[in-house]
Design a protein around this motif. Structure first.
Motif, PDB file in Angstrom:
ATOM      1  N   GLN A 211       0.836  -1.201   0.000  1.00  0.00           N
ATOM      2  CA  GLN A 211       0.000   0.000   0.000  1.00  0.00           C
ATOM      3  C   GLN A 211       0.874   1.255   0.000  1.00  0.00           C
ATOM      4  O   GLN A 211       0.578   2.236  -0.695  1.00  0.00           O
ATOM      5  N   SER A 212       1.951   1.209   0.782  1.00  0.00           N
ATOM      6  CA  SER A 212       2.853   2.369   0.847  1.00  0.00           C
ATOM      7  C   SER A 212       3.564   2.585  -0.485  1.00  0.00           C
ATOM      8  O   SER A 212       3.778   3.723  -0.908  1.00  0.00           O
ATOM      9  N   LEU A 213       3.946   1.498  -1.153  1.00  0.00           N
ATOM     10  CA  LEU A 213       4.580   1.618  -2.463  1.00  0.00           C
ATOM     11  C   LEU A 213       3.625   2.275  -3.462  1.00  0.00           C
ATOM     12  O   LEU A 213       4.026   3.163  -4.232  1.00  0.00           O
ATOM     13  N   GLU A 214       2.376   1.851  -3.444  1.00  0.00           N
ATOM     14  CA  GLU A 214       1.391   2.423  -4.364  1.00  0.00           C
ATOM     15  C   GLU A 214       1.154   3.904  -4.069  1.00  0.00           C
ATOM     16  O   GLU A 214       1.062   4.731  -4.986  1.00  0.00           O
ATOM     17  N   LYS A 215       1.064   4.249  -2.780  1.00  0.00           N
ATOM     18  CA  LYS A 215       0.858   5.647  -2.415  1.00  0.00           C
ATOM     19  C   LYS A 215       2.035   6.515  -2.859  1.00  0.00           C
ATOM     20  O   LYS A 215       1.876   7.698  -3.150  1.00  0.00           O
ATOM     21  N   ALA A 216       3.226   5.905  -2.895  1.00  0.00           N
ATOM     22  CA  ALA A 216       4.424   6.648  -3.301  1.00  0.00           C
ATOM     23  C   ALA A 216       4.568   6.722  -4.819  1.00  0.00           C
ATOM     24  O   ALA A 216       5.524   7.320  -5.322  1.00  0.00           O
ATOM     25  N   GLY A 217       3.642   6.086  -5.538  1.00  0.00           N
ATOM     26  CA  GLY A 217       3.676   6.176  -6.999  1.00  0.00           C
ATOM     27  C   GLY A 217       4.295   4.997  -7.702  1.00  0.00           C
ATOM     28  O   GLY A 217       4.542   5.046  -8.915  1.00  0.00           O
ATOM     29  N   VAL A 218       4.549   3.896  -6.980  1.00  0.00           N
ATOM     30  CA  VAL A 218       5.071   2.680  -7.607  1.00  0.00           C
ATOM     31  C   VAL A 218       3.873   1.827  -8.030  1.00  0.00           C
ATOM     32  O   VAL A 218       3.169   1.280  -7.185  1.00  0.00           O
ATOM     33  N   ALA A 219       3.629   1.737  -9.317  1.00  0.00           N
ATOM     34  CA  ALA A 219       2.483   0.979  -9.822  1.00  0.00           C
ATOM     35  C   ALA A 219       2.807  -0.516  -9.753  1.00  0.00           C
ATOM     36  O   ALA A 219       3.592  -1.036 -10.547  1.00  0.00           O
ATOM     37  N   LEU A 220       2.205  -1.225  -8.800  1.00  0.00           N
ATOM     38  CA  LEU A 220       2.587  -2.604  -8.546  1.00  0.00           C
ATOM     39  C   LEU A 220       2.376  -3.511  -9.745  1.00  0.00           C
ATOM     40  O   LEU A 220       3.168  -4.428  -9.988  1.00  0.00           O
ATOM     41  N   ASP A 221       1.312  -3.277 -10.495  1.00  0.00           N
ATOM     42  CA  ASP A 221       1.028  -4.177 -11.617  1.00  0.00           C
ATOM     43  C   ASP A 221       1.995  -3.989 -12.778  1.00  0.00           C
ATOM     44  O   ASP A 221       1.972  -4.741 -13.759  1.00  0.00           O
ATOM     45  N   ALA A 222       2.880  -3.000 -12.681  1.00  0.00           N
ATOM     46  CA  ALA A 222       3.877  -2.783 -13.735  1.00  0.00           C
ATOM     47  C   ALA A 222       5.203  -3.467 -13.409  1.00  0.00           C
ATOM     48  O   ALA A 222       6.165  -3.357 -14.185  1.00  0.00           O
ATOM     49  N   HIS A 223       5.242  -4.190 -12.281  1.00  0.00           N
ATOM     50  CA  HIS A 223       6.491  -4.791 -11.833  1.00  0.00           C
ATOM     51  C   HIS A 223       6.360  -6.305 -11.687  1.00  0.00           C
ATOM     52  O   HIS A 223       5.290  -6.874 -11.905  1.00  0.00           O
ATOM     53  N   PHE A 224       7.432  -6.942 -11.287  1.00  0.00           N
ATOM     54  CA  PHE A 224       7.450  -8.389 -11.097  1.00  0.00           C
ATOM     55  C   PHE A 224       6.919  -8.731  -9.704  1.00  0.00           C
ATOM     56  O   PHE A 224       7.022  -7.934  -8.769  1.00  0.00           O
ATOM     57  N   SER A 225       6.382  -9.955  -9.555  1.00  0.00           N
ATOM     58  CA  SER A 225       5.854 -10.335  -8.243  1.00  0.00           C
ATOM     59  C   SER A 225       6.073 -11.819  -7.975  1.00  0.00           C
ATOM     60  O   SER A 225       6.179 -12.630  -8.895  1.00  0.00           O
ATOM     61  N   VAL A 226       6.163 -12.142  -6.706  1.00  0.00           N
ATOM     62  CA  VAL A 226       6.186 -13.526  -6.220  1.00  0.00           C
ATOM     63  C   VAL A 226       5.198 -13.597  -5.061  1.00  0.00           C
ATOM     64  O   VAL A 226       4.893 -12.586  -4.427  1.00  0.00           O
ATOM     65  N   PRO A 227       4.667 -14.785  -4.759  1.00  0.00           N
ATOM     66  CA  PRO A 227       3.648 -14.851  -3.708  1.00  0.00           C
ATOM     67  C   PRO A 227       4.204 -14.800  -2.289  1.00  0.00           C
ATOM     68  O   PRO A 227       3.489 -14.455  -1.354  1.00  0.00           O
ATOM     69  N   HIS A 228       5.480 -15.153  -2.109  1.00  0.00           N
ATOM     70  CA  HIS A 228       6.030 -15.243  -0.755  1.00  0.00           C
ATOM     71  C   HIS A 228       7.434 -14.632  -0.707  1.00  0.00           C
ATOM     72  O   HIS A 228       8.086 -14.428  -1.728  1.00  0.00           O
ATOM     73  N   PHE A 229       7.912 -14.417   0.520  1.00  0.00           N
ATOM     74  CA  PHE A 229       9.209 -13.776   0.720  1.00  0.00           C
ATOM     75  C   PHE A 229      10.400 -14.698   0.471  1.00  0.00           C
ATOM     76  O   PHE A 229      11.507 -14.223   0.225  1.00  0.00           O
ATOM     77  N   SER A 230      10.202 -16.008   0.583  1.00  0.00           N
ATOM     78  CA  SER A 230      11.345 -16.917   0.575  1.00  0.00           C
ATOM     79  C   SER A 230      12.185 -16.827  -0.697  1.00  0.00           C
ATOM     80  O   SER A 230      13.400 -17.044  -0.669  1.00  0.00           O
ATOM     81  N   ALA A 231      11.549 -16.495  -1.837  1.00  0.00           N
ATOM     82  CA  ALA A 231      12.293 -16.428  -3.096  1.00  0.00           C
ATOM     83  C   ALA A 231      12.971 -15.079  -3.313  1.00  0.00           C
ATOM     84  O   ALA A 231      13.825 -14.948  -4.200  1.00  0.00           O
ATOM     85  N   VAL A 232      12.615 -14.084  -2.517  1.00  0.00           N
ATOM     86  CA  VAL A 232      13.075 -12.715  -2.773  1.00  0.00           C
ATOM     87  C   VAL A 232      14.591 -12.587  -2.837  1.00  0.00           C
ATOM     88  O   VAL A 232      15.131 -12.040  -3.808  1.00  0.00           O
ATOM     89  N   PRO A 233      15.357 -13.044  -1.834  1.00  0.00           N
ATOM     90  CA  PRO A 233      16.813 -12.821  -1.918  1.00  0.00           C
ATOM     91  C   PRO A 233      17.456 -13.531  -3.087  1.00  0.00           C
ATOM     92  O   PRO A 233      18.432 -13.026  -3.667  1.00  0.00           O
ATOM     93  N   HIS A 234      16.946 -14.691  -3.474  1.00  0.00           N
ATOM     94  CA  HIS A 234      17.501 -15.407  -4.629  1.00  0.00           C
ATOM     95  C   HIS A 234      17.325 -14.580  -5.904  1.00  0.00           C
ATOM     96  O   HIS A 234      18.244 -14.478  -6.722  1.00  0.00           O
TER      97      HIS A 234
END
Length: 302
Positions: A211-234
Motif C-alpha cells: 500500500q505504501s509503495l502504491e501511495k508513493a507512486g510505484v504501480a505494482l502491476d507494472a512490476h514483477f511479483s512472487v507470492p512469498h518472501f522466501s524467493a526474494v533474496p535469490h
C-alpha cells in the motif's frame, strides 16, 4: 449421540489423524498400522456415530459436515488428555523428545527457525519443531484443538482463549544486489520509483508495504511479483530488481546473498510481531519453556 462407553479412544485418535491427513495410507504410516486396520477403524466409527464421516474424492478423504463439527472438540479433548498424562513430570528440555508445532509465515521461518533449531541442538537435542503456515479461522481452530503450541507473527481474530506477548516492532528495508548500477542509500523517491521492483503479492500481514509503495507512486502491476518472501533474496541477487521487505528479514539475508540495503524513501507503518499461545497451555511446562526461549532469543529489550 453415541454413548461414550461405545467409543474406543484409539478410534478418536485415528479420526483426528484422518482430519489432518485426509488419506488412509498416510494415517496408517503415521500410526504404524496397516491400511486395513485404519479402514476397519473408520467403519467402526461410522457405525457408532451414524455418519459417513469421510467421503473418498479426487482430493482425498474429505470430511462430512458432521466430521468437521466433531473435529474441534475431539482434538481439544485428545490434546487435553495428552497434556494431562504428560504432566506427571516437569518438562526437562535436555531430556525431552517432545515435538512442538509452531505457526509462522515463510518470512518467519527464515528469521526464527535457524536460531530455534540451533538452540535445540545445544540445549535440547531430543526436541523437534515443525513450522506450519496457518492464519485466520484455520489457525484459531488448530490452537483451540491443541494442535498448535505457539504462533509467531501478526495474527488477528484468534479469540479470547488465546494469550499473546509482543516480541518486537520493526520497519522495512529495500534490498538490492551489490553492484547494482543505480541503487544506493539515500536515493530520492523519484529515482526509487524509476527502478524495477519485486513485489510480494501475498504479503499479509505485510500488505501495508505494498500500500505504501502504491501511495508513493510505484504501480505494482507494472512490476514483477512472487507470492512469498522466501524467493526474494535469490531473485534480487541475480537481477537489478529492488525488493522492500521487513527489516529483520533484510538483515538476515543480506550478507549471505551479497545484497545491499537502503532505507526506502517512503513511509511504511512499523510491523509488530507477537507470540501467541492458548490459555489452556499457559502453565504447561513444555509450552512455558518454548515461550521463554523464544522471548529470550528474539524479544526486544523492555
Amino acid at each position: 449421540m453415541a454413548e461414550l462407553r461405545n467409543i474406543d479412544l484409539n478410534l478418536l485418535v485415528i479420526f483426528q489423524h484422518l482430519l489432518e491427513d485426509r488419506n488412509i495410507s498416510a494415517v496408517a504410516r503415521r500410526l504404524n498400522l496397516s491400511q486395513p486396520a485404519v479402514s476397519n477403524a473408520l467403519r467402526r466409527l461410522r457405525s457408532v456415530l451414524g455418519d459417513e464421516l469421510f467421503v473418498r474424492t479426487t482430493h482425498g478423504m474429505q470430511p462430512t459436515p458432521h466430521a468437521e463439527r466433531l473435529g474441534g472438540p475431539v482434538g481439544e479433548a485428545l490434546a487435553l488428555l495428552s497434556h494431562t498424562l504428560d504432566a506427571r513430570h516437569d518438562f526437562r528440555a535436555e531430556e525431552s523428545p517432545r515435538r512442538f508445532r509452531i505457526a509462522m509465515s515463510d518470512v518467519g521461518e527464515i528469521y526464527f527457525m535457524p536460531r530455534l533449531i540451533e538452540h535445540c541442538a545445544r540445549h535440547a537435542p531430543g526436541v523437534r519443531m515443525d513450522s506450519l503456515h496457518l492464519s485466520g479461522a484455520d489457525l484459531r481452530r488448530e490452537m483451540d484443538a491443541g494442535r498448535i503450541d505457539l504462533a509467531i507473527g501478526a495474527f488477528e481474530g484468534l479469540g479470547s482463549g488465546v494469550m499473546q506477548r509482543m516480541l518486537f516492532r520493526q520497519g522495512y528495508a529495500t534490498l538490492f544486489r551489490r553492484g547494482h548500477p543505480t541503487a544506493h542509500e539515500g536515493m530520492s523517491l523519484k529515482a526509487f520509483r524509476a527502478e524495477r521492483h519485486l513485489v510480494v503479492s501475498h504479503a499479509a500481514p505485510h500488505g501495508q508495504v505494498n500500500q505504501s509503495l502504491e501511495k508513493a507512486g510505484v504501480a505494482l502491476d507494472a512490476h514483477f511479483s512472487v507470492p512469498h518472501f522466501s524467493a526474494v533474496p535469490h531473485i534480487v541477487s541475480a537481477t537489478d530488481l529492488l525488493a522492500t521487505v521487513p527489516q529483520k528479514l533484510a538483515d538476515s539475508v543480506a550478507a549471505h546473498f551479497e545484497l545491499g540495503l537502503l532505507a526506502p524513501p517512503l513511509r511504511v507503518p512499523a510491523l509488530q510481531t507477537n507470540l501467541y499461545w492458548h490459555r489452556r497451555f499457559h502453565r504447561d511446562s513444555g509450552n512455558q519453556w518454548l515461550r521463554a526461549i523464544t522471548v529470550d532469543i528474539f524479544a526486544d529489550a523492555p
